[in-house]
Design a protein around this motif. Structure first.
Motif, PDB file in Angstrom:
ATOM      1  N   HIS A  25      14.552  21.725 -17.188  1.00  0.00           N
ATOM      2  CA  HIS A  25      14.740  21.556 -18.636  1.00  0.00           C
ATOM      3  C   HIS A  25      13.759  20.554 -19.247  1.00  0.00           C
ATOM      4  CE1 HIS A  25      16.994  18.257 -16.902  1.00  0.00           C
ATOM      5  NE2 HIS A  25      17.190  17.713 -18.073  1.00  0.00           N
ATOM      6  N   LEU A  26      12.934  19.891 -18.389  1.00  0.00           N
ATOM      7  CA  LEU A  26      11.981  18.901 -18.906  1.00  0.00           C
ATOM      8  C   LEU A  26      10.531  19.225 -18.542  1.00  0.00           C
ATOM      9  CD1 LEU A  26      13.923  15.577 -18.173  1.00  0.00           C
ATOM     10  CD2 LEU A  26      13.673  16.744 -20.373  1.00  0.00           C
ATOM     11  N   ILE A  82      16.428  22.928 -10.446  1.00  0.00           N
ATOM     12  CA  ILE A  82      16.857  23.863 -11.497  1.00  0.00           C
ATOM     13  C   ILE A  82      18.020  23.298 -12.298  1.00  0.00           C
ATOM     14  CG2 ILE A  82      17.552  26.228 -12.017  1.00  0.00           C
ATOM     15  CD1 ILE A  82      14.877  26.014 -10.580  1.00  0.00           C
ATOM     16  N   HIS A  83      17.862  23.315 -13.618  1.00  0.00           N
ATOM     17  CA  HIS A  83      18.893  22.846 -14.547  1.00  0.00           C
ATOM     18  C   HIS A  83      19.245  24.032 -15.438  1.00  0.00           C
ATOM     19  CE1 HIS A  83      20.594  20.630 -18.008  1.00  0.00           C
ATOM     20  NE2 HIS A  83      20.798  19.640 -17.159  1.00  0.00           N
ATOM     21  N   GLU A  84      20.394  24.654 -15.195  1.00  0.00           N
ATOM     22  CA  GLU A  84      20.699  25.941 -15.841  1.00  0.00           C
ATOM     23  C   GLU A  84      21.662  25.836 -17.018  1.00  0.00           C
ATOM     24  OE1 GLU A  84      21.654  29.145 -13.245  1.00  0.00           O
ATOM     25  OE2 GLU A  84      20.387  28.421 -11.624  1.00  0.00           O
ATOM     26  N   LYS A  85      21.906  24.634 -17.541  1.00  0.00           N
ATOM     27  CA  LYS A  85      22.856  24.505 -18.651  1.00  0.00           C
ATOM     28  C   LYS A  85      22.377  25.244 -19.890  1.00  0.00           C
ATOM     29  CE  LYS A  85      25.185  20.215 -17.365  1.00  0.00           C
ATOM     30  NZ  LYS A  85      25.524  18.828 -17.769  1.00  0.00           N
ATOM     31  N   ASP A  86      21.064  25.179 -20.148  1.00  0.00           N
ATOM     32  CA  ASP A  86      20.489  25.897 -21.288  1.00  0.00           C
ATOM     33  C   ASP A  86      20.050  27.273 -20.796  1.00  0.00           C
ATOM     34  OD1 ASP A  86      19.032  26.896 -23.404  1.00  0.00           O
ATOM     35  OD2 ASP A  86      18.152  24.959 -23.925  1.00  0.00           O
ATOM     36  N   ILE A  87      20.915  28.268 -20.942  1.00  0.00           N
ATOM     37  CA  ILE A  87      20.676  29.599 -20.380  1.00  0.00           C
ATOM     38  C   ILE A  87      19.427  30.245 -20.981  1.00  0.00           C
ATOM     39  CG2 ILE A  87      21.623  31.922 -20.100  1.00  0.00           C
ATOM     40  CD1 ILE A  87      24.406  30.657 -20.052  1.00  0.00           C
ATOM     41  N   HIS A  90      11.995  20.822 -25.771  1.00  0.00           N
ATOM     42  CA  HIS A  90      13.166  21.318 -26.477  1.00  0.00           C
ATOM     43  C   HIS A  90      14.421  20.505 -26.175  1.00  0.00           C
ATOM     44  CE1 HIS A  90      10.523  24.865 -26.884  1.00  0.00           C
ATOM     45  NE2 HIS A  90      11.243  25.157 -27.939  1.00  0.00           N
ATOM     46  N   ASN A  91      14.517  19.973 -24.957  1.00  0.00           N
ATOM     47  CA  ASN A  91      15.699  19.191 -24.596  1.00  0.00           C
ATOM     48  C   ASN A  91      15.826  17.952 -25.475  1.00  0.00           C
ATOM     49  OD1 ASN A  91      16.809  16.790 -22.655  1.00  0.00           O
ATOM     50  ND2 ASN A  91      17.913  18.704 -22.307  1.00  0.00           N
ATOM     51  N   TYR A  92      14.727  17.227 -25.667  1.00  0.00           N
ATOM     52  CA  TYR A  92      14.758  16.040 -26.523  1.00  0.00           C
ATOM     53  C   TYR A  92      15.038  16.426 -27.973  1.00  0.00           C
ATOM     54  CZ  TYR A  92      12.860  12.974 -22.868  1.00  0.00           C
ATOM     55  OH  TYR A  92      12.680  12.229 -21.731  1.00  0.00           O
ATOM     56  N   GLN A  93      14.498  17.565 -28.378  1.00  0.00           N
ATOM     57  CA  GLN A  93      14.715  18.045 -29.734  1.00  0.00           C
ATOM     58  C   GLN A  93      16.206  18.280 -29.993  1.00  0.00           C
ATOM     59  OE1 GLN A  93      12.972  21.931 -30.800  1.00  0.00           O
ATOM     60  NE2 GLN A  93      11.956  20.886 -32.499  1.00  0.00           N
ATOM     61  N   LYS A  94      16.885  18.868 -29.011  1.00  0.00           N
ATOM     62  CA  LYS A  94      18.323  19.124 -29.128  1.00  0.00           C
ATOM     63  C   LYS A  94      19.128  17.829 -29.138  1.00  0.00           C
ATOM     64  CE  LYS A  94      20.137  22.294 -26.543  1.00  0.00           C
ATOM     65  NZ  LYS A  94      20.455  23.084 -25.331  1.00  0.00           N
ATOM     66  N   ARG A  95      18.713  16.864 -28.290  1.00  0.00           N
ATOM     67  CA  ARG A  95      19.433  15.594 -28.217  1.00  0.00           C
ATOM     68  C   ARG A  95      19.330  14.819 -29.528  1.00  0.00           C
ATOM     69  NH1 ARG A  95      17.406  12.943 -22.649  1.00  0.00           N
ATOM     70  NH2 ARG A  95      18.691  11.184 -23.351  1.00  0.00           N
ATOM     71  N   SER A 115       4.853  33.440 -16.818  1.00  0.00           N
ATOM     72  CA  SER A 115       3.976  33.521 -15.642  1.00  0.00           C
ATOM     73  C   SER A 115       3.521  32.143 -15.159  1.00  0.00           C
ATOM     74  CB  SER A 115       2.738  34.374 -15.955  1.00  0.00           C
ATOM     75  OG  SER A 115       1.964  33.770 -16.977  1.00  0.00           O
ATOM     76  N   LYS A 116       3.723  31.106 -15.986  1.00  0.00           N
ATOM     77  CA  LYS A 116       3.274  29.771 -15.615  1.00  0.00           C
ATOM     78  C   LYS A 116       4.236  29.083 -14.645  1.00  0.00           C
ATOM     79  CE  LYS A 116       2.866  27.842 -19.726  1.00  0.00           C
ATOM     80  NZ  LYS A 116       3.358  28.887 -20.640  1.00  0.00           N
ATOM     81  N   TYR A 117       5.443  29.649 -14.474  1.00  0.00           N
ATOM     82  CA  TYR A 117       6.450  28.988 -13.648  1.00  0.00           C
ATOM     83  C   TYR A 117       7.031  29.937 -12.592  1.00  0.00           C
ATOM     84  CZ  TYR A 117       6.307  25.587 -17.421  1.00  0.00           C
ATOM     85  OH  TYR A 117       5.876  24.670 -18.351  1.00  0.00           O
ATOM     86  N   ILE A 118       7.371  29.356 -11.446  1.00  0.00           N
ATOM     87  CA  ILE A 118       8.081  30.075 -10.396  1.00  0.00           C
ATOM     88  C   ILE A 118       9.296  29.232 -10.045  1.00  0.00           C
ATOM     89  CG2 ILE A 118       7.977  31.039  -8.066  1.00  0.00           C
ATOM     90  CD1 ILE A 118       4.877  31.005  -8.393  1.00  0.00           C
ATOM     91  N   LEU A 119      10.486  29.757 -10.310  1.00  0.00           N
ATOM     92  CA  LEU A 119      11.709  29.004 -10.040  1.00  0.00           C
ATOM     93  C   LEU A 119      12.246  29.314  -8.658  1.00  0.00           C
ATOM     94  CD1 LEU A 119      11.402  28.602 -13.113  1.00  0.00           C
ATOM     95  CD2 LEU A 119      13.895  28.784 -13.295  1.00  0.00           C
ATOM     96  N   LEU A 120      12.833  28.313  -8.028  1.00  0.00           N
ATOM     97  CA  LEU A 120      13.444  28.517  -6.719  1.00  0.00           C
ATOM     98  C   LEU A 120      14.824  29.132  -6.932  1.00  0.00           C
ATOM     99  CD1 LEU A 120      13.152  28.151  -3.672  1.00  0.00           C
ATOM    100  CD2 LEU A 120      14.205  25.888  -3.919  1.00  0.00           C
ATOM    101  N   ASP A 121      14.824  30.467  -7.082  1.00  0.00           N
ATOM    102  CA  ASP A 121      16.077  31.193  -7.285  1.00  0.00           C
ATOM    103  C   ASP A 121      16.106  32.385  -6.332  1.00  0.00           C
ATOM    104  OD1 ASP A 121      14.251  32.975  -8.369  1.00  0.00           O
ATOM    105  OD2 ASP A 121      14.847  32.628 -10.447  1.00  0.00           O
TER     106      ASP A 121
END
Length: 383
Positions: free
Chosen positions: A307-308, A330-335, A176-181, A345-351
């Motif tokens: 984000h990638l 963590i890249h939180e610009k895209d909320i 999605h990041n490349y799509q937006k760019r 369930s596929k991801y665990i973020l360090l938050d």
């Protein structure tokens, strides 16, 4: 130079145009090989043409008289671009493809990531073929840091100009990041899912695994932008909370000079700072062995920024083996995107919820490979 008469109309013919086609040395090469094989199984005639192959010798390219069987072609990076241009023109004229997919990464076509020569080649061969581009990378560097600003500007200009030259029917990206760019540049694109390039190899039966020992695996290159220390602190907190006996950290594949140094340092540190942690460096091993290690692990580790994550083949391989992947960059610009990762369930973020989520998401997902989905999207978009 003759390459034989044009092929008679039969199944739809696809040409994948890429930099190198050396197996296990280039992520794009492995990606194309897997997708090519999948499309062939569905009746498509696929040809891979590497036009800047650093692993091929000039004599590796063979003139053939019959192209009715599917073949792959590798043009050495030592050949003059003018010669490569003529060979490619003859190849395309002989194959007469229904669709050409340019598998684009700037550094695949130029060591410095500035593929000026590619533009001339594409202008010479584009003709009236139906084109598409899969942008595995766009433009690197940073427009903020002065030392990277020139690279950023040039790579961006070249990438956008290459898209203009081939005038593609479809632009594919992996995330999605490349799509937006690209959309900011008024270029519409569609996401083609990244899939695993590590086949699932059934592991021999083994004894029952202990729930008191967790295994974490990181796969591939480890660079200086990945800092594991905050992550390790939080894993240690989780170990104490859930009364684990130990945690094993395994690096598989070529992790690079920095990665090897880091793993040795962590192994030494584990004797004092983290006495319940063990670090093992596997190095380059077979795809079958990689599959075994992924099946034996509880979690995947990735240095890819949040984000990638969609563009990472190593993350796709972990998901295909049923591993939730821990993201500590963590890249939180895209909320909205960040929130979707938290719920997935596929991801665990360090938050702030890491210690809860690491237990909650352990064993929470089944193996998911997106190869079939990617093939169907590709087929739909080229027809």
């Amino acid at each position: 130079m003759r390459l034989g008469s044009k092929m008679q109309p039969n199944n739809k013919k696809i040409v994948f145009l890429l930099g190198t086609f050396e197996p296990a040395m280039c992520g794009v090469s492995d990606y194309v090989r897997v997708l090519r094989n999948k499309l062939r199984s569905k009746g498509y005639l696929c040809f891979c043409v590497a036009i800047n192959d650093r692993y091929a010798k000039p004599e590796d390219f063979q003139i053939v008289s019959n192209l009715n069987s599917e073949k792959d072609f590798r043009l050495s990076s030592t050949l003059p671009w003018s010669e490569r241009k003529n060979i490619l023109k003859l190849l395309l004229d002989t194959i007469n493809p229904d669709f050409i997919s340019l598998q684009y990464v700037p550094h695949s076509f130029d060591k410095k990531g500035l593929p000026y020569q590619l533009i001339g080649l594409l202008k010479a061969v584009k003709d009236d073929y139906k084109w598409g581009i899969m942008a595995h990378e766009l433009w690197g560097g940073s427009k903020k840091r002065m030392r990277d600003k020139g690279l950023y500007i040039l790579q961006k200009w070249l990438t956008l100009y290459i898209i203009k030259v081939i005038n593609p029917n479809i632009v594919h990206v992996s995330n999605h990041n490349y799509q937006k760019r690209l959309l900011k540049e008024e270029i519409k694109s569609k996401i083609l899912p990244i899939f695993s390039n590590i086949p699932y190899s059934k592991k021999p039966c083994e004894g029952k695994r202990s729930n008191k020992i967790w295994t974490f695996v990181i796969f591939g290159m480890i660079s200086t932008d990945w800092n594991p220390y905050e992550l390790l602190e939080n894993i240690e907190k989780a170990r104490v909370k859930y009364e684990l006996e130990s945690c094993n950290f395994i690096s598989i594949g070529k992790c690079g000079e920095y990665g090897e140094k880091l793993w040795r340092e962590l192994s030494v540190a584990s004797k004092t700072i983290y006495p319940y942690f063990a670090f093992k460096l596997m190095g380059k091993i077979s795809a079958e062995e990689i599959s075994y290690h992924l099946q034996s692990a509880d979690f995947g580790l990735s240095r890819t920024p949040s984000h990638l994550v969609e563009k990472s083949g190593t993350i796709a391989a972990m998901h295909a083996h049923g591993l939730p992947v821990i993201i500590n960059n963590i890249h939180e610009k895209d909320i909205r995107w960040h929130e979707s990762l938290v719920k997935d369930s596929k991801y665990i973020l360090l938050d702030q919820n890491f210690i809860y989520n690491i237990m909650n998401k352990k064993n929470s997902m089944k193996p998911v490979d997106q190869l079939e989905d990617a093939a169907q999207v590709f087929i739909g978009d080229i027809n």
